[in-house]
Scaffold this motif. Structure first.
Motif, mmCIF file in Angstrom:
data_model
loop_
_atom_site.group_PDB
_atom_site.id
_atom_site.type_symbol
_atom_site.label_atom_id
_atom_site.label_comp_id
_atom_site.label_asym_id
_atom_site.label_seq_id
_atom_site.Cartn_x
_atom_site.Cartn_y
_atom_site.Cartn_z
ATOM 1 N N MET B 65 -10.040 -33.369 15.006
ATOM 2 C CA MET B 65 -10.314 -32.067 14.417
ATOM 3 C C MET B 65 -11.441 -32.152 13.421
ATOM 4 N N VAL B 66 -11.452 -33.226 12.631
ATOM 5 C CA VAL B 66 -12.537 -33.404 11.652
ATOM 6 C C VAL B 66 -13.873 -33.482 12.374
ATOM 7 N N VAL B 67 -13.901 -34.279 13.386
ATOM 8 C CA VAL B 67 -15.155 -34.455 14.127
ATOM 9 C C VAL B 67 -15.583 -33.137 14.738
ATOM 10 N N ALA B 68 -14.628 -32.413 15.266
ATOM 11 C CA ALA B 68 -14.988 -31.132 15.877
ATOM 12 C C ALA B 68 -15.575 -30.202 14.840
ATOM 13 N N ALA B 69 -14.999 -30.238 13.655
ATOM 14 C CA ALA B 69 -15.532 -29.378 12.601
ATOM 15 C C ALA B 69 -16.962 -29.765 12.272
ATOM 16 N N CYS B 70 -17.221 -31.050 12.133
ATOM 17 C CA CYS B 70 -18.586 -31.482 11.829
ATOM 18 C C CYS B 70 -19.538 -31.044 12.928
ATOM 19 N N VAL B 72 -19.304 -28.655 15.025
ATOM 20 C CA VAL B 72 -19.528 -27.210 15.021
ATOM 21 C C VAL B 72 -20.496 -26.847 13.918
ATOM 22 N N THR B 73 -20.326 -27.479 12.752
ATOM 23 C CA THR B 73 -21.219 -27.177 11.633
ATOM 24 C C THR B 73 -22.666 -27.408 12.027
ATOM 25 N N VAL B 74 -22.921 -28.611 12.514
ATOM 26 C CA VAL B 74 -24.312 -28.950 12.842
ATOM 27 C C VAL B 74 -24.828 -28.084 13.977
#
Lengths: 224, 99, 666
Positions: B65-70, B72-74
């Motif tokens: 989930m953390v990676v997905a958030a990152c 998505v941000t970028v």
């Protein structure tokens, strides 16, 4: 009872997924994904992963999707504007075909293997299974390194997002209102790190490479 | 329910996400479908974690989930930059890395 | 003796290097003096070697000096070794002696030419190569000398390198010489195959054991080399064109030294030739043919130097005929006398060409007798020697050759007759040249000279084709020199004239003085012809009388045609116009070679370039391979469409394929 909940949540998830893929309006697609995420959180709860379910709702459906909503509204020029839809024709059929093949394979792989535990409802678990306490303990002992790396990754992503989306210093943005600053008076307006590299304007004092008309990019065509 | 059912749902969502990636032209929606695939993987992880009685899978899911958030941000940052420069927001138009 | 023999080689080489590298430091006539002194020193070394050689007893009169071992591999032992025996010392003396005089002549003749130092460097290099050739002790050094001499000849023929006629002549000479080089090398191979040694002495010792086929093949190939170098039919076409070089070059290379290399080769290889009658006969017949053909062409050519060139060809024919048939001493004696009177004739020709300011055409020369007495005298002496009038040297040497031909008997009687026909023709064409140039009404240049003024051309032109030239480097210099006004030229020509008159007395018939015979005898020990082919007294007497009569008759005929009734030659030419045309076109040898050799090669080259190279090599091989690669990469490149969706689809497809593979495996 749990079976009923399962089917409701599962159907919600699948419906949300199909909605994301098929809805033309990107805003509606975001909303469909939100629904999908909430259904998924329900499924997580059914699997006794309380913390993850909560994180899913708060982080994913709460923060990430809100970010999506912001960007969608920034990018599209109106709720019903024609952002490009799906592809048509042969490419679409081919894509669905590939996806179907993938699905079939995955099903076969899952159901045809000899893993008997799949047919069970799960192993015995400790009472603290899925609790925040349990998750926290694991994060800080066994999975400390991935935890730290993940936080580092978040930092980098934040910095990257700021760098990507900021206004270029010195680049003239035609929609901006002119804002005076001391630097504008001392710095030449064509300076700026990205302006030269994007071939927009040549650096001060440099003439365009011989043989080019102004504005033409060198080595435009591909091929060799 | 059997763990197998959860896995079946996960597989189904994954393929729906894949189909979306291959079909949609709006990069935002492509990213959304990418999220779908990541969530399907998360579901599978949680299901297996329940199967073994081991919390390792849940940790994995959190990190995903953390990676997905990152990501998505970028990704959204790139799309915002594209929109700022009036680059067409269409995956089919962005094909300069060809040849 | 070892020191003096190596010094014979060292001095010309040193002269060439000093002139070649130090030309900026040497001003004025210094390169000429350096060159002449170098060859003079070589001559003195040769004389010293001769003296030391004569100190040895006749049975041991020969020495092999090894310089160093050049290469020793795969059964071939190539040493740098020189063989000093009477034959090589004889040749070395002739070469260095005549070369010294020609260098002396050139010191004044070539002044005002911008390439003065280059000339002497080349000339010294040539003498060095020729000495390497005659002093060589094995086939290796022989081939080295052979090739160097060819190269030096090329450099000197194209000395005025901005003249296209000169460069073309140089190329022609070089190419034909290379054909000869191939013959020599292949011939050496055939011999080496059986003897397994490159050494001369070793090879000669095994002469009897070489199988007859290989021996004949090898010798005929060596003869090809000899014919190319000595300008015998059919490899003779380069010699007349080689007259494009400066006159001293013609005197040295194409009269006295280089063209005699073939004669030397056959004489040196006598043990092998005596074992293969077929090869010897080939040499004899070709020599005789060349003798006649060259003499007939000499009757009609109008360029002064070319007349002398054809006479050289003819006389070399005599020599080749002699040494192939076993008359070694006679042939070599004629080589020496010929060197003297031919060099003298060329030098005198250079003088009269200088008076004509570079013009070489006989048609434009007339009546120089009063204006150039010394040159006329030299021409007369040389002409009498060449025609074979007693008691000049040419008479004795030529007649000895013909008499030995008669002595051999059998079918050699034909050669006896041919020799005398050649004598008659020689007298006619030689004195045609002299009468045309010196008798009759003086032309403008001659009249000018009688008043003490040397004619200068306002515009310098190429005498062969009339192209305008300047006098900078690469073209002849602005000044011309004549013997009457130049002491070194007179000195050189004088010495040669004395030799042309007096050398005959070295080998008088009827066993009068047998200096040459006795001197060369140690080199030819064991020969079945050397000691035994002495013409009987009656044969000698008949020969001498017939020879003298024919040469005097030839002179008289020439006198009648060209002096007494000046229009006679034109009348004869008109009546025999077909023959005349045939002879003027040099028996169409150039056209024949062009048809048989040059055109097929040119066609082959064009075919190679247009068809084979273009279609096969370039098209199929080069473009084919690169085309295949390019097509492959184009296919792969098509995958890089830039469409993200396409990539995603490929990704999914790949995942499906991998999954399928694993599913099927389990």
């Amino acid at each position: 009872m749990s079976g009923l909940f399962f089917f409701v949540a599962a159907l919600g998830a699948i419906a949300g997924a199909i909605g994301v893929v098929t809805l033309r309006n990107s805003f509606y697609a975001v909303l469909a994904l939100v629904g999908h995420l909430l259904s998924l959180a329900a499924l997580f709860l059914l699997l006794r992963a309380q913390f993850v379910a909560a994180a899913q709702v708060i982080v994913y459906a709460g923060a990430v999707m809100v970010l999506y909503v912001f960007v969608v509204s920034y990018v599209s020029e109106g709720p019903f504007q024609s952002t490009p839809g799906a592809v048509t024709g042969g490419a679409r059929v081919l894509a669905y075909l590939f996806a179907a093949c993938l699905a079939a394979e995955l099903m076969v792989a899952m159901l045809g293997n000899g893993l008997e535990a799949i047919n069970s409802k799960g192993a015995q678990y400790d009472p603290g299974f899925g609790n925040p306490a349990e998750i926290g303990k694991l994060l800080l002992t066994k999975f400390l390194f991935p935890f730290e790396v993940a936080s580092f990754l978040l930092l980098i992503a934040a910095v990257g997002a700021v760098v990507l989306a900021r206004r270029r210093g010195g680049g003239i943005d035609p929609t901006d209102r002119p804002v005076l600053s001391v630097m504008d008076m001392v710095r030449d307006e064509r300076l700026g790190s990205m302006a030269e590299s994007v071939h927009a304007q040549p650096a001060v004092g440099a003439t365009a490479p011989a043989g080019l008309e102004s504005g033409e990019r060198p080595n435009e065509e591909g091929g060799w | 329910m059997n763990i197998g059912w959860y896995l079946a749902v996960s597989a189904l969502i994954f393929t729906i996400g894949a189909a979306g990636v291959m079909t949609r032209r709006n990069p935002l929606v492509v990213l959304l479908c990418l999220e779908l695939m990541l969530n399907a993987a998360n579901l599978a992880l949680i299901a297996f974690s329940r199967m073994w009685g081991n919390s390792d899978g849940q940790i994995f899911a959190i990190i995903v989930m953390v990676v997905a958030a990152c990501e998505v941000t970028v990704g959204l940052g790139v799309i915002v930059a594209m929109a700022r420069r009036s680059v067409p927001i269409d995956v089919d138009e962005l094909r300069e890395l060809q040849g | 003796m070892q020191t003096t023999s190596w010094l014979i080689l060292a001095f010309p080489l040193a002269g060439a290097i000093i002139n070649g590298l130090g030309f900026r430091a040497l001003k004025g006539r210094a390169p000429g003096i350096v060159g002449t002194v170098a060859i003079g020193a070589a001559f003195i070394s040769a004389v010293l070697t001769l003296i030391k050689l004569q100190d040895l007893s006749p049975e041991h009169r020969g020495a092999l000096f090894v310089g160093w071992d050049y290469a020793k591999t795969v059964g071939v032992d190539a040493k740098v070794s020189i063989l000093v025996d009477p034959l090589s010392v004889y040749m070395a003396l002739v070469v260095t002696g005549v070369s010294t005089l020609i260098h002396l002549y050139s010191v004044t003749y070539m002044t005002s030419d911008r390439g003065y130092a280059r000339f002497f460097a080349y000339l010294n290099f040539f003498v060095f190569s020729m000495l390497v050739l005659v002093l060589a002790g094995n086939f290796f050094l022989l081939v080295v000398g052979w090739a160097f001499v060819g190269a030096a000849s090329y450099l000197l023929i194209s000395f005025w390198y901005r003249r296209t006629t000169a460069t073309r002549a140089g190329i022609k000479a070089f190419v034909i010489n290379v054909v000869g080089d191939i013959g020599i090398v292949l011939g050496t191979y055939f011999l080496f195959r059986n003897t397994h040694t490159l050494d001369f002495i070793g090879t000669f010792r095994q002469a009897g054991t070489i199988p007859h086929g290989d021996l004949t093949a090898g010798l005929i190939l060596l003869l090809v080399g000899a014919f190319a170098k000595s300008a015998q039919v059919p490899l003779h076409t380069w010699l007349p064109d080689a007259m494009e070089g400066p006159t001293p070059v013609s005197a040295l290379i194409h009269a006295a030294t280089m063209v005699t290399a073939g004669v030397y080769l056959i004489a040196r290889m006598w043990p092998l030739f005596e074992h293969s009658a077929a090869a010897a006969d080939v040499g004899t017949i070709v020599g005789a043919l060349t003798l006649l053909i060259a003499a007939t062409i000499g009757l009609v050519v109008t360029d002064l130097k070319r007349v002398i060139a054809y006479s050289t060809m003819s006389q070399i024919g005599y020599m080749i005929m002699a040494v192939s048939a076993g008359a070694y001493a006679a042939g070599l004696f004629h080589l020496m006398t010929h060197a003297f009177f031919k060099a003298l004739l060329f030098m005198a020709a250079g003088s009269i060409i200088g008076a004509m300011a570079g013009e070489q055409n006989l048609d434009k020369m007339s009546g120089f007798r009063r204006a150039m007495p010394f040159t006329f005298g030299c021409f007369v002496v040389g002409g009498l020697a060449l025609a074979g009038v007693p008691p000049f040297s040419g008479f004795f040497s030529k007649d000895e050759i013909i008499a030995v031909m008669g002595q051999r008997g059998g079918w050699h009687w034909v050669l006896f007759v041919v020799g005398y026909i050649g004598t008659f023709l020689t007298a006619v064409y030689t004195w045609r040249m002299i009468f045309r140039a010196f008798f009759g009404e003086p032309v403008a240049e001659a009249a000018e000279l009688e008043h003490g003024h040397l004619h200068h051309a306002e515009q310098h032109t190429n005498p062969a084709n009339g192209e305008v030239e300047d006098t900078d480097v690469g073209f002849p210099g602005p000044d011309h020199h004549i013997a009457e006004w130049s002491v070194p030229m007179r000195a050189a020509m004088g010495i040669l004239a004395v030799g042309a008159i007096g050398l005959g007395f070295l080998q008088l018939p009827f066993n009068g003085t047998n200096v040459v015979d006795k001197f060369l005898e140690p080199s030819f020990r064991g020969s079945k012809y050397f000691g035994s082919l002495h013409p009987t007294d009656s044969l000698t007497t008949i020969g001498l009388i017939v020879g003298a009569v024919l040469s005097l008759a030839g002179i008289a005929l020439a006198y009648r045609i060209w002096v007494v009734k000046p229009g006679t030659s034109t009348a004869i030419r008109e009546r025999l116009s077909g023959v005349h045309r045939f002879l003027v076109n040099k028996w169409y040898f150039d056209e024949l070679i062009d048809l048989v050799v040059v055109r097929p090669f040119a066609w082959f080259g064009r075919f190679g370039q247009q068809t084979f190279e273009r279609i096969f090599v370039q098209g199929a091989l080069v473009d084919g391979t690169s085309g295949v690669v390019r097509a492959g990469s184009a296919t792969v490149r098509a995958l890089q469409s830039g469409l993200v969706r396409a990539y995603a689809s490929l990704l999914v497809l790949g995942a499906v394929a991998v999954g399928l593979y694993f599913l099927l495996q389990s």
